[in-house]
Structure formats: C-alpha cells, structure tokens
Scaffold this active site. Structure first.
Site, PDB file in Angstrom:
ATOM      1  NE  ARG A  75       0.217   1.273   3.382  1.00 13.37           N
ATOM      2  CZ  ARG A  75       1.188   2.126   3.623  1.00 13.37           C
ATOM      3  NH1 ARG A  75       2.450   1.708   3.703  1.00 13.37           N
ATOM      4  NH2 ARG A  75       0.961   3.416   3.793  1.00 13.37           N
ATOM      5  CB  ALA A 125       0.253   6.958  -3.697  1.00 13.45           C
ATOM      6  NE  ARG A 137      -6.285   0.704  -1.600  1.00 11.83           N
ATOM      7  CZ  ARG A 137      -5.604   1.224  -0.578  1.00 11.83           C
ATOM      8  NH1 ARG A 137      -4.300   0.986  -0.455  1.00 11.83           N
ATOM      9  NH2 ARG A 137      -6.206   1.980   0.328  1.00 11.83           N
ATOM     10  CD  GLN A 173      -2.958   2.393   6.845  1.00  6.46           C
ATOM     11  OE1 GLN A 173      -3.517   2.716   7.888  1.00  6.46           O
ATOM     12  NE2 GLN A 173      -3.602   2.287   5.709  1.00  6.46           N
ATOM     13  CG  ASP A 206      -3.119   8.059  -1.154  1.00  6.01           C
ATOM     14  OD1 ASP A 206      -3.043   8.578  -0.031  1.00  6.01           O
ATOM     15  OD2 ASP A 206      -2.684   6.922  -1.427  1.00  6.01           O
ATOM     16  CG  ASN A 255      -2.322  11.474   2.815  1.00 10.31           C
ATOM     17  OD1 ASN A 255      -1.763  10.608   2.145  1.00 10.31           O
ATOM     18  ND2 ASN A 255      -1.986  11.693   4.076  1.00 10.31           N
ATOM     19  CE  LYS A 256      -4.968   5.461   4.672  1.00 13.22           C
ATOM     20  NZ  LYS A 256      -6.008   4.665   3.951  1.00 13.22           N
TER      21      LYS A 256
END
Ligand code: MRU
Length: 345
Positions: free
Chosen positions: A47, A49, A90, A197, A238, A248-249
């Site tokens: 995982r 990007a 994804r 993460q 991302d 992003n996350k």
C-alpha cells in the site's frame, strides 16, 4: 543497515513485504501472476501510492510473461484486459493509473515488435519506474529537509516511508533525511485508524532508524497542536488535483484544519507522479470505501455490536488553502497552486 525494500522483482517473481502482517510477522508475499498482484494491491499486502504504482507495473510484466506464447492478437487482447483489471485494484491513488498508462504506452509503441520483445521492454519499463521512484524519493527528502528546523517536533499521519514507496519514502523520507543530516528532531506518529499504518508500519520504520519518536492515538493530535508541541506537520498524498487539493489517508483533512487554526505549517510530500493533471479540484477524486470489518474489528476481534452499520472512507481531501506547500522532487510548490502545479507538467 540494508535498505528496506518493500518491492523486489527477482527470478520472474514479484516479492512484496506483506504489510498486512507487520510488525509482528515479517513475511514475503510472492506474486507469480498479474492476478496475484491485483489481489496484493486490493487487499493491501502492499500500500502507499508510489508503492502501488511500481507494483502495478510489475503486474503488467507478469501478465506479459503469462501471455507471451499466445498468438499476437490474443496477446494484445489479454494484455488490455489485464491492464484494466490492475487499474481498478484501488481507486484513489493516481500512481496506479499513472503506472498502468505508462506500461500501456510501451505496448502501444511496440505493437510492431515480436511479442517477446514487447515483454522485455515492459520488464525494462517496470524497472525504470521503480528506479525513478527511488531517485525522486531522495530528491524530495533533500528539498523537504530545507524546511525542517533544528529541534523540530514533527507530526505525521499514516505510513509514508520505505514501505509506501520503492525507496526512501515521501513524508517519512524527509524525516529520515532531517535525522540523518544531524538535526535534532522528534516525531509524533498518528496510529492512523482503522488500519493502523502509523501504529504498525511508521512506528516500525521509526524504530529501525532510531528516530526519536512517540506513537499517539489520532485523537491526541489536536491537543498537541494547540499546546504548541508541534512545529511542523508532514504527510503524503494519494492524488493531488491541479488546484492543489490533496487526497490522503483519512484524518489528514482534520489535521490540516487544526494546523490552520493554530498556525502550524502543514506540508504535503509527494512525487509529481501523484499529481492528476486531468482533474481540476479535489471534488473529482474518487474516495475508496473499504470493508466494515476494518472498523468493527480490532486485531480480528469484533468490538462493535453485530449488524452495526459502518461508514469507512479510506481517504479524505484537504483543500489547498490549508496546505503550506507541496514538496516534490522538482522543488517545493506554494500558492498560487494552479499556476505552479501546471509548471510541473
Ligand atoms: O491506504 P493506504 O495505506 O494505501 O494509504 C496510504 C496513504 O494515504 C499515504 O499517506 C500515501 O499513499 C502517501 S505514501 C507515500
């Protein structure tokens, strides 16, 4: 210490560190088919990007290896199908689509060659993509280190290190560089619910590098920022729209809002491969929603009541007005974003 390699192509196999199991189990996930690669991306064996992009490129190589003994027309048809399956593994990180497009253009440009030559050229292209990422990671780290003050307390979110890229990392790459250059820094790593993460992967990388750090629950960040315990926030991306809006996350947007209220510099660190020049604003970014189980269960154990409904977006979009700068391999981009981002094309 040997550099950590999340992605390695060896003896016609793609070897991935299985990030679902770290840090308790350090295991390699072997991909021998493009379907294995699609699964590895979708299930988050790999995982981050840039790592997803490089992995997908090798997925195309494995497809070509499988189909190269077919008749020409069938080879190209099957390659088309494999590329579109990989492309959908994804939806949010644009590096995936970027890498597949690059591999597809090799197929397009080599249509007159023997299928075997196409296969060899695809293999070369995947190696180039991987090596370019290693190089851009280093360049971002150097540019990023310029804005890290000595004695800085840095807050970071998710995992943006060697595990999320082919090399040094993006935001965590800047942190590594600042530490290596002798700066006295301290890192607060958000654990990053729901997949942790930060707690599992960033904490693991920080420990390996002996970077002074503390792991915090995501909900602690606002208090630290208000109490002037954070000098700088560094996160990855991302997908970045032309106007600078950045996906992003999940949780990144919230951090950016608190940072703006309290005047803490908030930087994105991302290679230009994460910029989607085809979209103007963050509203056009597809946000992945993942399984309920990521929220209802902790460590495989159900903590929410049976049949509880869940909303689980994996990413959010930070508006560009909350971003102090975007650190790329080509330098640091600041407002006006649209004008300056287009210069990177
Ligand atoms: O869902 P993940 O773990 O793939 O999300 C990763 C992130 O959001 C990272 O911050 C981003 O990919 C940049 S990593 C270099």
């Amino acid at each position: 210490m040997k550099e950590l390699m999340a992605i390695e192509y060896k003896n016609n196999k793609l070897l991935l560190i299985d990030q679902r199991k770290l840090p308790t189990i350090n295991e390699i996930f072997e991909c021998t088919t493009y379907q294995d690669v699609e699964f590895a991306i979708r299930d988050m064996v790999v995982r981050g990007a840039p790592a997803i992009g490089a992995t997908a490129a090798y997925g195309v190589v494995l497809a070509a290896k499988e189909f190269k003994d077919l008749e020409r027309k069938e080879f190209f048809n099957n390659m088309d199908k494999a590329c579109s399956i990989l492309n959908k593994a994804r939806p949010t990180a644009v590096n995936l689509m970027w890498a597949i497009n690059r591999m597809k253009s090799v197929i397009e440009q080599n249509k007159e060659m023997s299928v075997n030559d196409v296969y060899n050229n695809l293999k070369d292209e995947a190696h180039i993509i991987l090596n370019e990422d290693i190089k851009t990671n280093r360049q971002m780290a150097v540019h990023g280190n310029e804005i890290v003050p000595n004695n800085a307390a840095i807050l970071t979110h998710c995992n943006t290190g060697a595990l999320a890229t082919a090399g040094y990392g993006t935001a965590l790459g800047v942190i590594r560089e600042a530490h290596k250059s002798g700066k006295n820094i301290f890192v607060f790593a958000d654990e990053t619910r729901p997949r942790l993460q930060g707690g599992r992967l960033t904490a693991w990388e920080l420990k390996q590098e002996n970077i002074p750090s503390k792991l915090i629950a995501d909900s602690v960040a606002a208090t630290l920022i208000r109490d002037k315990k954070i000098d700088l926030i560094l996160v990855g991306a991302d997908r970045i729209a032309v106007n600078g809006d950045t996906a992003n996350k999940i949780g990144t947007f919230m951090l950016s809002v608190v940072a703006k209220v309290y005047g803490v510099p908030f930087y994105i660190v991302a290679p230009t491969t994460t910029i989607d020049f085809d979209i103007d604003t963050g509203e056009e970014i597809e946000i992945e929603e993942r399984a309920d189980q990521e929220v209802t269960h902790v460590g495989g154990v159900r903590v929410a009541p049976e049949e509880m409904d869940v909303y689980n977006p994996a990413f959010d979009v930070t508006p560009s007005e909350n971003i102090t700068g975007i650190i790329t391999e080509k330098g640091i981009v600041r407002e006006p974003y649209r004008e300056n981002i287009l210069k990177l094309k």
